[in-house]
Scaffold this active site. Sequence first.
Site, PDB file in Angstrom:
ATOM      1  N   GLY A   1       0.828  -1.200   0.000  1.00  0.00           N
ATOM      2  CA  GLY A   1       0.000   0.000   0.000  1.00  0.00           C
ATOM      3  C   GLY A   1       0.861   1.248   0.000  1.00  0.00           C
TER       4      GLY A   1
ATOM      5  CB  THR B   1       4.873   6.015   1.976  1.00  0.00           C
ATOM      6  OG1 THR B   1       5.463   5.556   0.759  1.00  0.00           O
ATOM      7  CG2 THR B   1       5.974   6.250   2.994  1.00  0.00           C
TER       8      THR B   1
ATOM      9  CB  VAL C   1      -1.430   3.059   4.866  1.00  0.00           C
ATOM     10  CG1 VAL C   1      -2.075   1.857   5.558  1.00  0.00           C
ATOM     11  CG2 VAL C   1      -2.502   4.065   4.478  1.00  0.00           C
ATOM     12  N   GLY C   2       1.724   2.558   5.427  1.00  0.00           N
ATOM     13  CA  GLY C   2       2.808   1.654   5.809  1.00  0.00           C
ATOM     14  C   GLY C   2       3.416   2.028   7.155  1.00  0.00           C
TER      15      GLY C   2
ATOM     16  CD  GLU D   1       7.342  -5.458  -1.273  1.00  0.00           C
ATOM     17  OE1 GLU D   1       7.764  -4.513  -1.969  1.00  0.00           O
ATOM     18  OE2 GLU D   1       8.075  -6.364  -0.855  1.00  0.00           O
TER      19      GLU D   1
ATOM     20  CB  CYS E   1       3.063   0.293  -6.429  1.00  0.00           C
ATOM     21  SG  CYS E   1       3.485  -1.423  -6.782  1.00  0.00           S
TER      22      CYS E   1
END
Length: 467
Positions: free
Chosen positions: A200, A202, A204-205, A222, A256
């Site tokens: 997803g 950055t 949210v990462g 990722e 992405c």
Amino acid sequence: MAAPTLPTTPVVESVDPSVLADLRRYHASGATRDIGWRTSQLAALERMLDERESDIVAALDADLGRAGFDAWLGDIASTKGEATFARKNLKKWMKRQRQSLPLAQLPARGWVQYEPLGVVLVIGPWNYPVYLTLGPLVAAIAAGNCAVLKPSEMAPASSALLARIVPEYLDTSAFRVIEGDASTTQDLLALGFDHAVFTGGTEVGKKIMAAAAPTLTPVTLELGGKSPVYVAADADLDVTARRIAWTKLLNSGQTCIAPDYVLADRAVVDELVGKIGATIAEFRKDKVEATVKIVNSRQFERLASYLEATTGRVVLGGGIDRENLRIEPTVVVDPDPDDAVMENEIFGPILPVLTVESPEAAIAFINSRPKPLASYVFTSSKSLAARMIDAIPSGGAVVNHIAMHCLIPQLPFGGVGASGMGAYHGRWGFEALSHRKAVLSKPAKPDLSLIYPPYSDRAVKLLRRML
């Protein structure tokens, strides 16, 4: 055959902590360690993709407006290729890796053996909701793990389909699909898995990593970023334009590793822009709509705001259909580097093209920004290609094409810095979701007395030479 009825909202399950406990018990039984079980589950996954292809395509069409060949290539063929490759190579991957030992440790044998981590959580995205949910599952199966799949609520038809068909094909004692929104993801992470794989954005990462920290759950992230394309003066412009246009239009640019922006040498920038425009027109000549579908209103408004605010020259497209959440494929020439379209990952059908004076200028521009998930260079010079690849830190790189490295299971796929951490695909996924256990086996004899205390001066001298 009639198309299946597709829901528009996901079913939200409350997260029952017993789910993880049940999966841990099954994993502890040893069933998933057997190579026969692993290969049978991979074969079942392949069969599911074959037998339910029409259902998968219908779900992707409902969620993303992506049907036909694009749906097959992006989510079905890619996932099946991963499963087939893992099944055919698993026996080799599982073998112990013998290691040489120092003289002082002989006689002995040393090796590394791969053990399953346990129970893995896979948090899927909305843009390739089948491939990027089931792809990590292939790695989990190959490594002998149980898994929980959490598909994206932003692709509700695909989420519901996975929840329905995965239990029909795979071992229900080892795998669960749990639907829900962001709170469901947080509840799952709080349970404490042995590994979590997230695909997803950055921002949210960062939240995923923070939520995994209290339980010390290792993560593979990722993410994304602005994957740049450099086009040198000696590039084949016809091929370059086709490959940029094709990969930018896939899934309405919601990929992405799509080309986020192009840096083109001043000598060829005008010709390249013209060829990209002509190629997009050729690729879309059979389309009734001039626009392409955007997944939801939030993403649409974000992209529309980029177009409204850009200082660049819109040379192709630019039209928006707010009522139907659709945007024309758009090329913007020389926007200000501080424009929102150049500051944020675009993730849509907008392609900025900027003029640069040299490869060094392109390298400096790219490296002044966060490390991208992928970088691309088009040139006929092997030395220039090597220089660009070596000088630009990125998750992956491709010369004279775009995004194709993602479809090759022999290559690792992952980001670096803000574009992610960890990698999977093929053996790399097997290793990412396995524990590499170091094993040393020594015989009882000989058992030299000089290594035990009390130590004489002579023993110390000998040990210092040996160790």
